[in-house]
Write a protein that holds these residues in place. Structure first.
Motif, PDB file in Angstrom:
ATOM      1  N   ASN A   1       1.509 -72.719 -29.645  1.00 32.69           N
ATOM      2  CA  ASN A   1       2.490 -73.763 -29.931  1.00 32.69           C
ATOM      3  C   ASN A   1       2.291 -74.387 -31.323  1.00 32.69           C
ATOM      4  O   ASN A   1       3.054 -75.273 -31.716  1.00 32.69           O
ATOM      5  CB  ASN A   1       2.429 -74.863 -28.874  1.00 32.69           C
ATOM      6  N   LEU A   2       1.282 -73.937 -32.033  1.00 28.31           N
ATOM      7  CA  LEU A   2       1.066 -74.424 -33.404  1.00 28.31           C
ATOM      8  C   LEU A   2       1.911 -73.609 -34.363  1.00 28.31           C
ATOM      9  O   LEU A   2       2.219 -72.435 -34.101  1.00 28.31           O
ATOM     10  CB  LEU A   2      -0.414 -74.280 -33.808  1.00 28.31           C
ATOM     11  N   PRO A   3       2.294 -74.199 -35.504  1.00 24.98           N
ATOM     12  CA  PRO A   3       2.969 -73.406 -36.545  1.00 24.98           C
ATOM     13  C   PRO A   3       2.089 -72.232 -36.947  1.00 24.98           C
ATOM     14  O   PRO A   3       0.855 -72.318 -36.906  1.00 24.98           O
ATOM     15  CB  PRO A   3       3.134 -74.404 -37.695  1.00 24.98           C
ATOM     16  N   TYR A   4       2.723 -71.103 -37.366  1.00 29.92           N
ATOM     17  CA  TYR A   4       1.967 -69.883 -37.639  1.00 29.92           C
ATOM     18  C   TYR A   4       0.855 -70.100 -38.659  1.00 29.92           C
ATOM     19  O   TYR A   4      -0.259 -69.595 -38.492  1.00 29.92           O
ATOM     20  CB  TYR A   4       2.909 -68.777 -38.136  1.00 29.92           C
ATOM     21  N   GLU A   5       1.148 -70.884 -39.726  1.00 31.79           N
ATOM     22  CA  GLU A   5       0.135 -71.072 -40.777  1.00 31.79           C
ATOM     23  C   GLU A   5      -1.097 -71.808 -40.247  1.00 31.79           C
ATOM     24  O   GLU A   5      -2.217 -71.578 -40.686  1.00 31.79           O
ATOM     25  CB  GLU A   5       0.724 -71.789 -42.004  1.00 31.79           C
ATOM     26  N   LEU A   6      -0.890 -72.690 -39.238  1.00 27.73           N
ATOM     27  CA  LEU A   6      -2.027 -73.382 -38.632  1.00 27.73           C
ATOM     28  C   LEU A   6      -2.725 -72.483 -37.620  1.00 27.73           C
ATOM     29  O   LEU A   6      -3.955 -72.532 -37.480  1.00 27.73           O
ATOM     30  CB  LEU A   6      -1.567 -74.678 -37.952  1.00 27.73           C
ATOM     31  N   GLN A   7      -1.941 -71.673 -36.900  1.00 32.77           N
ATOM     32  CA  GLN A   7      -2.533 -70.717 -35.937  1.00 32.77           C
ATOM     33  C   GLN A   7      -3.530 -69.797 -36.649  1.00 32.77           C
ATOM     34  O   GLN A   7      -4.637 -69.567 -36.175  1.00 32.77           O
ATOM     35  CB  GLN A   7      -1.436 -69.837 -35.313  1.00 32.77           C
ATOM     36  N   GLN A   8      -3.104 -69.272 -37.794  1.00 32.77           N
ATOM     37  CA  GLN A   8      -3.936 -68.309 -38.514  1.00 32.77           C
ATOM     38  C   GLN A   8      -5.250 -68.954 -38.964  1.00 32.77           C
ATOM     39  O   GLN A   8      -6.327 -68.386 -38.811  1.00 32.77           O
ATOM     40  CB  GLN A   8      -3.171 -67.765 -39.726  1.00 32.77           C
ATOM     41  N   ILE A   9      -5.126 -70.171 -39.501  1.00 28.67           N
ATOM     42  CA  ILE A   9      -6.330 -70.898 -39.942  1.00 28.67           C
ATOM     43  C   ILE A   9      -7.257 -71.129 -38.745  1.00 28.67           C
ATOM     44  O   ILE A   9      -8.478 -70.923 -38.827  1.00 28.67           O
ATOM     45  CB  ILE A   9      -5.947 -72.261 -40.572  1.00 28.67           C
TER      46      ILE A   9
ATOM     47  N   ARG B   1     -11.099 -69.697 -38.181  1.00 27.01           N
ATOM     48  CA  ARG B   1     -12.220 -70.623 -38.006  1.00 27.01           C
ATOM     49  C   ARG B   1     -12.965 -70.351 -36.709  1.00 27.01           C
ATOM     50  O   ARG B   1     -14.205 -70.369 -36.679  1.00 27.01           O
ATOM     51  CB  ARG B   1     -11.706 -72.072 -38.054  1.00 27.01           C
ATOM     52  N   LEU B   2     -12.233 -70.065 -35.630  1.00 31.47           N
ATOM     53  CA  LEU B   2     -12.884 -69.757 -34.347  1.00 31.47           C
ATOM     54  C   LEU B   2     -13.678 -68.458 -34.433  1.00 31.47           C
ATOM     55  O   LEU B   2     -14.786 -68.356 -33.914  1.00 31.47           O
ATOM     56  CB  LEU B   2     -11.833 -69.648 -33.227  1.00 31.47           C
ATOM     57  N   ALA B   3     -13.122 -67.471 -35.122  1.00 35.72           N
ATOM     58  CA  ALA B   3     -13.776 -66.162 -35.212  1.00 35.72           C
ATOM     59  C   ALA B   3     -14.971 -66.180 -36.171  1.00 35.72           C
ATOM     60  O   ALA B   3     -15.935 -65.423 -35.990  1.00 35.72           O
ATOM     61  CB  ALA B   3     -12.765 -65.115 -35.659  1.00 35.72           C
ATOM     62  N   HIS B   4     -14.931 -67.063 -37.156  1.00 35.61           N
ATOM     63  CA  HIS B   4     -15.993 -67.104 -38.176  1.00 35.61           C
ATOM     64  C   HIS B   4     -16.421 -68.557 -38.437  1.00 35.61           C
ATOM     65  O   HIS B   4     -16.045 -69.140 -39.465  1.00 35.61           O
ATOM     66  CB  HIS B   4     -15.502 -66.460 -39.482  1.00 35.61           C
ATOM     67  N   PRO B   5     -17.181 -69.143 -37.534  1.00 33.79           N
ATOM     68  CA  PRO B   5     -17.576 -70.554 -37.703  1.00 33.79           C
ATOM     69  C   PRO B   5     -18.439 -70.811 -38.933  1.00 33.79           C
ATOM     70  O   PRO B   5     -18.535 -71.949 -39.399  1.00 33.79           O
ATOM     71  CB  PRO B   5     -18.360 -70.850 -36.413  1.00 33.79           C
TER      72      PRO B   5
ATOM     73  N   ILE C   1     -14.869 -72.659 -46.930  1.00 35.22           N
ATOM     74  CA  ILE C   1     -13.428 -72.856 -47.126  1.00 35.22           C
ATOM     75  C   ILE C   1     -12.852 -71.720 -47.971  1.00 35.22           C
ATOM     76  O   ILE C   1     -11.756 -71.217 -47.697  1.00 35.22           O
ATOM     77  CB  ILE C   1     -13.157 -74.214 -47.812  1.00 35.22           C
ATOM     78  N   GLN C   2     -13.612 -71.277 -48.985  1.00 35.07           N
ATOM     79  CA  GLN C   2     -13.139 -70.204 -49.844  1.00 35.07           C
ATOM     80  C   GLN C   2     -13.005 -68.896 -49.066  1.00 35.07           C
ATOM     81  O   GLN C   2     -12.052 -68.132 -49.257  1.00 35.07           O
ATOM     82  CB  GLN C   2     -14.099 -70.014 -51.022  1.00 35.07           C
ATOM     83  N   GLN C   3     -13.948 -68.646 -48.155  1.00 26.73           N
ATOM     84  CA  GLN C   3     -13.883 -67.417 -47.353  1.00 26.73           C
ATOM     85  C   GLN C   3     -12.686 -67.434 -46.410  1.00 26.73           C
ATOM     86  O   GLN C   3     -12.064 -66.401 -46.159  1.00 26.73           O
ATOM     87  CB  GLN C   3     -15.188 -67.239 -46.568  1.00 26.73           C
ATOM     88  N   ILE C   4     -12.385 -68.610 -45.872  1.00 26.53           N
ATOM     89  CA  ILE C   4     -11.189 -68.725 -45.018  1.00 26.53           C
ATOM     90  C   ILE C   4      -9.947 -68.430 -45.854  1.00 26.53           C
ATOM     91  O   ILE C   4      -9.046 -67.687 -45.435  1.00 26.53           O
ATOM     92  CB  ILE C   4     -11.099 -70.132 -44.391  1.00 26.53           C
TER      93      ILE C   4
END
Length: 303
Positions: A253-261, A265-269, A273-276
């Motif tokens: 239910n989040l906008p796509y750009e927020l979903q991706q972020i 973040r969940l996959a790579h805690p 910020i630069q790597q994200i």
């Protein structure tokens, strides 16, 4: 061997001799006695090489043969004290060195002519350091050079002489006398140059630079550690907020750009910020990633 002793031994190795140096040594460590034959002069030191140096100066300048005595101190350190003892021509020597007034209590300060002659000033400071000088080991990182005087006005005179050489000298009065001191590393190194202790100056500078380099490395490491700690803390907070959104709202239910972020973040805690930013489909600046992470955190806080 202490750093102070190393400096004094270097000075003695220069084989310089000047009456101003002898004058300083006698003024700071000499004492008068009186016998039926007249005045006697005793010059005491705990350094055997300095005692021999004083002996040589008296012999060279006045063609006399002093006596060297020694005794053991009655304290825990039990250092041996050497005394150069003189019982002939004492009055003439004191007069020649302009010291008679000081010993008889009329004048205890520094002879003003020393302030007008740079070479005599250097020699006087060399003698003063040999007599009562000390330098804290520069490896400690706390810099201090001291010259001890029995009389406050003489300590102030030494301060004026040091200031003439552009050194930031100060005076501290104590119960048994006064100390003229330097606390800046650059001033101490300049003092060593003034008295001719170039090897000691180079060693002091080397230790100072090495310590500063270590401090710079430690500061950089501490800053990096603090940055990592802040990054980890922010990452944990964001991951908790993403989990909260997933449970209560659903990430779909989040906008796509927020979903991706959120998914990155969940996959790579551990990602920065630069790597994200580098992992996104479309390039984004670090500022843009931070902006989207703040949006995610705000959504979680509003739930």
């Amino acid at each position: 061997m202490t750093y102070t002793t190393k400096v004094k031994e270097e000075i003695l190795g220069l084989k310089l001799s000047d009456k101003a140096e002898l004058s300083a040594i006698i003024k700071l460590t000499g004492s008068l006695g009186l016998t039926s034959k007249g005045l006697t002069l005793s010059i005491s030191t705990e350094n055997a090489k300095i005692a021999r140096h004083i002996y040589a100066l008296l012999e060279s300048f006045y063609q006399i043969t002093p006596e060297i005595k020694h005794h053991q101190k009655n304290n825990l350190r039990k250092n041996r004290v050497y005394t150069v003892f003189l019982e002939e021509a004492v009055e003439a020597i004191l007069a020649d060195l302009h010291l008679a007034d000081a010993f008889f209590g009329i004048e205890t300060g520094l002879e003003q002519t020393l302030l007008a002659d740079d070479e005599k000033g250097r020699s006087y400071l060399r003698g003063a350091f040999l007599a009562t000088g000390s330098i804290r080991d520069p490896e400690s990182g706390k810099y201090q050079l001291e010259l001890f005087s029995v009389y406050l006005d003489h300590a102030e005179g030494l301060s004026a002489l040091l200031q003439k050489f552009m050194l930031d000298a100060k005076v501290l009065e104590r119960k048994n006398g006064a100390v003229t001191y330097l606390q800046k590393a650059d001033d101490i190194m300049d003092f060593l140059i003034i008295i001719g202790a170039m090897e000691a100056k180079d060693h002091f500078e080397e230790l100072k630079l090495l310590r500063e380099a270590r401090n710079d490395i430690n500061r950089a490491n501490n800053a990096e550690t603090a940055n990592i700690a802040r990054t980890v803390s922010a990452s944990v907070r964001t991951i908790n907020n993403i989990s909260k959104i997933a449970d209560e709202l659903g990430l779909d239910n989040l906008p796509y750009e927020l979903q991706q972020i959120a998914q990155i973040r969940l996959a790579h805690p551990d990602y920065s910020i630069q790597q994200i930013a580098d992992s996104l489909d479309k390039p984004l600046t670090k500022s843009g990633v931070n902006h989207r992470l703040r949006k995610i955190n705000k959504i979680a806080e509003d739930l």
